[in-house]
Every structure is written in structure tokens, then in C-alpha cells.
Write an enzyme that holds these catalytic residues in place. Structure first.
Site, short mmCIF file in Angstrom:
data_model
loop_
_atom_site.label_atom_id
_atom_site.label_comp_id
_atom_site.label_asym_id
_atom_site.label_seq_id
_atom_site.Cartn_x
_atom_site.Cartn_y
_atom_site.Cartn_z
N TYR A 24 0.80 -1.23 0.00
CA TYR A 24 0.00 0.00 0.00
C TYR A 24 0.83 1.28 0.00
O TYR A 24 0.27 2.37 0.00
CB TYR A 24 -0.94 -0.01 1.21
N ASN A 75 -13.31 4.01 -1.07
CA ASN A 75 -12.45 2.83 -1.03
C ASN A 75 -13.05 1.94 0.06
O ASN A 75 -12.80 2.16 1.26
CB ASN A 75 -11.01 3.21 -0.70
N ASP A 88 -26.35 -1.57 -1.42
CA ASP A 88 -27.73 -1.09 -1.37
C ASP A 88 -27.78 0.41 -1.04
O ASP A 88 -28.56 1.16 -1.63
CB ASP A 88 -28.55 -1.87 -0.33
N HIS A 101 -9.28 1.75 -5.40
CA HIS A 101 -8.42 0.84 -4.65
C HIS A 101 -6.98 1.23 -4.90
O HIS A 101 -6.59 1.48 -6.05
CB HIS A 101 -8.63 -0.61 -5.08
N LEU A 102 -6.20 1.27 -3.85
CA LEU A 102 -4.78 1.61 -3.99
C LEU A 102 -4.05 0.55 -4.80
O LEU A 102 -3.26 0.86 -5.69
CB LEU A 102 -4.15 1.70 -2.59
N SER A 103 -4.32 -0.70 -4.47
CA SER A 103 -3.64 -1.81 -5.15
C SER A 103 -4.49 -2.27 -6.34
O SER A 103 -5.68 -1.97 -6.42
CB SER A 103 -3.44 -2.97 -4.17
N ARG A 112 -10.38 -11.06 -3.89
CA ARG A 112 -10.43 -9.59 -3.98
C ARG A 112 -10.96 -9.12 -5.33
O ARG A 112 -11.19 -7.92 -5.53
CB ARG A 112 -9.03 -8.99 -3.78
O1 CA2 Z 1 -6.12 -1.71 -2.55
C1 CA2 Z 1 -6.99 -1.23 -1.83
O2 CA2 Z 1 -7.16 -0.03 -1.67
C2 CA2 Z 1 -7.89 -2.19 -1.01
O3 CA2 Z 1 -9.20 -1.63 -0.99
C3 CA2 Z 1 -7.29 -2.24 0.38
C4 CA2 Z 1 -8.02 -3.22 1.27
C5 CA2 Z 1 -8.14 -4.60 0.63
O4 CA2 Z 1 -8.94 -5.44 1.45
C6 CA2 Z 1 -8.76 -4.49 -0.76
O5 CA2 Z 1 -8.78 -5.79 -1.33
C7 CA2 Z 1 -7.96 -3.56 -1.64
C8 CA2 Z 1 -7.26 -3.39 2.60
C9 CA2 Z 1 -7.11 -2.12 3.33
C10 CA2 Z 1 -6.23 -2.37 4.49
O6 CA2 Z 1 -5.30 -1.33 4.53
C11 CA2 Z 1 -4.13 -1.57 5.17
C12 CA2 Z 1 -3.20 -0.58 5.06
C13 CA2 Z 1 -1.99 -0.74 5.64
C14 CA2 Z 1 -1.72 -1.88 6.36
C15 CA2 Z 1 -2.66 -2.86 6.49
C16 CA2 Z 1 -3.88 -2.70 5.88
#
Ligand code: CA2
Length: 148
Positions: A24, A75, A88, A101-103, A112
């Protein structure tokens, strides 16, 4: 009068920049908020930037946005693949919705890949890190000025 854009962040995004930087990145959620506020100013937009670990809180914010926001950037994090309730709520919102989404969720685990939220989204941005939020704001600024 400037229009308000609600930027909603789901569970664990408060840990951004603190854990898992290899996935991230190193920027914190406060950095992302700064980025968004900086861009919003250039387009005369107001930003409400929020994060919650609780599904019901996110739903309450989406319902509140119906009366007070021109668009939503969301997000949904871990709720992306699980929350019919967030879907909904989003379906009741009449303005543009951009899912960020960041990733790149499509390069990650299969669980995912599916997003309930995408069923309500005007557009989806993933894999571009924190810049995805700015791109979402730019798209929304254009959509609000010239709706498709
Ligand atoms: O890529 C993204 O932005 C996600 O929405 C991030 C979620 C993940 O469950 C999605 O599949 C993709 C996870 C967010 C958790 O963020 C963290 C950040 C730093 C350390 C741990 C978790």
C-alpha cells in the site's frame, strides 16, 4: 457555491503507511487527505474525508451524502467483496460514485477480484496508489461540470 465530495475509506485504511508498505506504499491516510484537499481547491470543490472500520458507519455516511454531497469516492477496503448493505446504500445515491483501490485488486488473491460496490459505481480506479484518489476527484469534477 462549491459542491461537496464525500471521500469514504473503509476498514484498516487508518493503518496506511504504517503496515504493509510493499502493498500500500508509505503514504498515510492523512497524506491522502492532504493530496485530495490540494486538488479539490484547484477545482473549487469541498471535501469531506472520512474513514471507519464499521460497516454501519459507512452506510450512515452514504445516506447522509444523499442530501449533502454531489458525489462519492469510496475505497470500501475489506467490505468491497462482502457488503451487499453498502451496495444497497450506494444505489440510493443519485450522483457520481467512483470506487478507488490503492492496489490492483485483479493482480491479487481471487477473493479480492469481485466487488459488490462496482455494481453501483460510475467508475472504478485501482492499482495507481494514492494518485487514484486524485484521478477520481478529477473525473468527478469533470462529471459534475458536464454530466454524461
Ligand atoms: O487496494 C486497496 O485499496 C484495497 O481496498 C485495500 C483493502 C483490501 O482489502 C482491498 O482488497 C484492496 C485493505 C485495506 C487495508 O489497509 C491496510 C493498510 C496498511 C496496512 C494494512 C492494511
Amino acid at each position: 457555491m462549491s459542491q461537496r465530495i464525500d471521500i469514504l475509506n473503509g476498514p484498516n485504511l487508518n493503518l496506511l503507511g504504517v503496515r504493509e508498505p510493499q502493498i500500500y506504499g508509505h503514504q498515510t491516510l492523512a497524506d491522502v487527505e492532504q493530496l485530495c484537499r490540494g486538488f479539490a481547491k484547484t477545482r473549487d470543490l469541498e471535501v469531506a474525508f472520512r474513514q471507519s472500520n464499521h460497516e454501519g458507519q459507512i452506510i450512515d455516511w452514504i445516506q447522509e451524502a444523499r442530501a449533502s454531497a454531489a458525489a462519492i469516492i469510496i475505497n470500501p477496503a475489506g467490505f468491497t467483496s462482502t457488503s451487499i448493505a453498502i451496495l444497497d446504500a450506494l444505489k440510493t445515491f443519485e450522483g457520481p460514485i467512483v470506487e478507488v483501490h490503492l492496489s490492483n485488486i485483479h493482480r491479487r488473491e481471487a477473493f479480492r477480484h469481485h466487488s459488490y460496490v462496482s455494481l453501483a459505481a460510475t467508475g472504478v480506479i485501482c492499482g495507481l496508489g494514492t494518485h487514484g484518489y486524485v484521478l477520481a476527484l478529477e473525473a468527478i469534477a469533470d462529471l459534475i461540470e458536464t454530466p454524461v
